[in-house]
Every structure is written in structure tokens, then in C-alpha cells.
Design an enzyme around this catalytic site. Structure first.
Site, PDB file in Angstrom:
ATOM      1  N   SER A  15       0.704  -1.326  -0.138  1.00  0.00           N
ATOM      2  CA  SER A  15       0.046   0.013  -0.067  1.00  0.00           C
ATOM      3  C   SER A  15       0.892   1.583  -0.596  1.00  0.00           C
ATOM      4  CB  SER A  15      -0.531  -0.026   1.513  1.00  0.00           C
ATOM      5  OG  SER A  15      -0.537   0.162   2.651  1.00  0.00           O
ATOM      6  N   HIS A 111       8.666   3.529   9.155  1.00  0.00           N
ATOM      7  CA  HIS A 111       8.423   2.787   9.880  1.00  0.00           C
ATOM      8  C   HIS A 111       6.964   3.146  10.531  1.00  0.00           C
ATOM      9  CE1 HIS A 111       9.583  -0.598  12.692  1.00  0.00           C
ATOM     10  NE2 HIS A 111       9.005   0.790  13.733  1.00  0.00           N
ATOM     11  N   ASP A 147      15.954   0.399  11.869  1.00  0.00           N
ATOM     12  CA  ASP A 147      15.613   1.076  11.995  1.00  0.00           C
ATOM     13  C   ASP A 147      16.165   2.039  12.900  1.00  0.00           C
ATOM     14  OD1 ASP A 147      13.169  -0.473  10.316  1.00  0.00           O
ATOM     15  OD2 ASP A 147      12.847  -1.467  12.719  1.00  0.00           O
ATOM     16  N   GLU A 176       1.118   7.033   7.650  1.00  0.00           N
ATOM     17  CA  GLU A 176       2.280   6.877   6.024  1.00  0.00           C
ATOM     18  C   GLU A 176       1.998   7.285   4.458  1.00  0.00           C
ATOM     19  OE1 GLU A 176       3.409   2.570   6.769  1.00  0.00           O
ATOM     20  OE2 GLU A 176       1.958   2.229   8.475  1.00  0.00           O
TER      21      GLU A 176
HETATM   22  C1  GRF Z   1       4.027  -0.569   6.512  1.00  0.00           C
HETATM   23  O1  GRF Z   1       2.940  -0.395   7.930  1.00  0.00           O
HETATM   24  C2  GRF Z   1       5.239  -0.067   6.417  1.00  0.00           C
HETATM   25  O2  GRF Z   1       5.477   1.006   7.910  1.00  0.00           O
HETATM   26  C3  GRF Z   1       6.041  -1.035   7.407  1.00  0.00           C
HETATM   27  O3  GRF Z   1       5.479  -2.498   6.732  1.00  0.00           O
HETATM   28  C4  GRF Z   1       3.903  -1.978   6.010  1.00  0.00           C
HETATM   29  C5  GRF Z   1       3.990  -2.612   5.203  1.00  0.00           C
HETATM   30  O4  GRF Z   1       2.781  -2.169   5.057  1.00  0.00           O
HETATM   31  N1  GRF Z   1       7.305  -0.853   7.210  1.00  0.00           N
HETATM   32  P1  GRF Z   1       2.346  -2.203   2.784  1.00  0.00           P
HETATM   33  O5  GRF Z   1       2.604  -3.322   2.342  1.00  0.00           O
HETATM   34  O6  GRF Z   1       2.726  -1.143   2.491  1.00  0.00           O
HETATM   35  O7  GRF Z   1       1.112  -2.096   2.630  1.00  0.00           O
END
Ligand code: GRF
Length: 203
Positions: A15, A111, A147, A176
């Protein structure tokens, strides 16, 4: 301004990858996603790339007898697509020295917690279990740690009374999708200056 080619490494649903593709397509970032690479053949991120007409490449770590050899293949693929920036988007591996040295100061990660709190896996659930009142997400440069790299942008998300860990994770994810494209825009437009651990935003 010349367009920046981004290589995205993703292991799952993608996503965040989608938010980057969409922000590029909308002209919000002077960049384009040039290639998507996954260590997981079933990653929906690969389908998202294909649907957007972006080369989608699967690289099996098990086909290589060392992390160095695996990363050399990743570097080869990124270089073949002229990547000037590497974005980790749900990439479930630690980045090794090979990749770091091939793209110094050019690898970003997102993250789902306010680093340095709750690094590692299941960060949203870790924060929820701990009982924090605020969590959020962080975009940072990648270094050799888990991280631990210099922080570019953070967004704060309150934890509401009665929230489940999943509800919190969903609200963090929305942030995010806002801050990752924004951090990439700052990078792509030369607005980020790395001074030791500190990232200065020249805007
Ligand atoms: C997200 O929560 C990101 O912060 C973490 O892994 C997850 C990935 O989600 N590193 P997506 O694959 O981008 O939907």
C-alpha cells in the site's frame, strides 16, 4: 529538473508502494517508480507494479548462497533501471553492507511507530500493548541497524480509548501514505541535508 528513478523494495501488500506510484502519477513528486523488486513471489506489491506498467522483479534470496550475492542481484536490477533512490516499503529484510554502499544516503524506509520507540516487527501492536497515548510513523534514511537511521519526517497518531491494535494500525497507515511521498518529494527536490544523525529540511 531531471526525473528521479525510484527502485522500491517490498515484501507484501504494497500500500505504501501504491501511495508513491500515485503521488508520482499526480505530479506531486518529480520522480517515477522505475522498478519494484520483491523477495516474496506472492507479494501483492508485484501485482500493483504490473498494473501500473512498472517492471516487477522477483528475486528469491534462496537462489543465492549468501546475503552478499543476493544483494548484488538486487543492486544489478536497481542499476539496470537507473535507480537514484531506493525506497523500502514493507521490505522484511535488514539491508546489508553491499546495498548500503551501492546507494549511500539514498535508501529510505517507512516504519509504523515513532522511532526510536518500537523498532522491529509489529510496531503498531507493540505500541498499543505498551499503552502509549500517541504513536505514529517515521520515514528515515536506512543505515546498518534495524530502524535506526536519521529521521526525515514523523507523524503523530493518537491512541483512542477503546482502540484495537488493528484500528490504531489503520490510522497509522493513513499517515504513512501521506508522509512517505512527502519525504520522497523532499529528497527528489534536493531539500534534505544530512548532518550527522540530523536531517535538515531546507524548506
Ligand atoms: C507498513 O506498515 C510499513 O510501515 C512497514 O510495513 C508495512 C508495509 O505495508 N514497514 P504495505 O506493504 O506498504 O501496505
Amino acid at each position: 529538473m531531471s526525473i528521479l528513478n525510484i527502485g522500491v523494495l517490498a515484501s507484501g501488500r504494497g500500500s505504501n508502494l501504491q501511495s508513491i506510484i500515485d503521488a508520482c502519477a499526480a505530479g506531486l513528486i518529480p520522480a517515477r517508480v522505475a522498478v519494484v523488486i520483491s523477495d516474496n513471489p506472492k507479494a501483492y506489491a508485484l501485482s500493483r507494479a504490473s498494473l501500473a506498467g512498472i517492471p516487477a522483479v522477483h528475486v528469491w534470496p534462496r537462489d543465492f548462497n549468501s546475503r552478499e550475492a543476493y544483494e548484488q542481484q538486487i543492486i544489478h536490477t536497481l542499476t539496470a533501471h537507473n535507480a537514484g533512490l531506493v525506497c523500502l516499503a514493507g521490505y522484511m529484510r535488514l539491508v546489508g553492507r553491499e546495498l548500503l554502499q551501492a546507494f549511500p544516503g539514498r535508501i529510505l524506509n517507512i516504519h509504523p511507530a515513532l522511532l526510536p520507540a518500537f523498532p522491529g516487527l509489529h510496531a503498531q501492536e507493540q505500541a498499543w500493548r505498551y499503552g502509549v497515548k500517541y504513536s505514529g510513523c517515521t520515514v528515515h534514511f536506512v543505515d546498518e541497524g534495524m530502524d535506526t537511521g536519521p529521521i526525515i519526517i514523523q507523524a503523530v497518531v493518537p491512541v483512542w480509548e477503546g482502540d484495537t491494535a488493528d484500528q490504531l494500525a489503520e490510522r497509522i497507515l493513513a499517515e504513512e501514505h501521506r508522509i512517505y511521498p512527502e519525504a520522497i518529494r523532499l529528497f527528489a527536490t534536493g531539500k534534505l541535508a544530512l548532518e550527522g544523525r540530523r536531517v535538515r529540511v531546507k524548506e
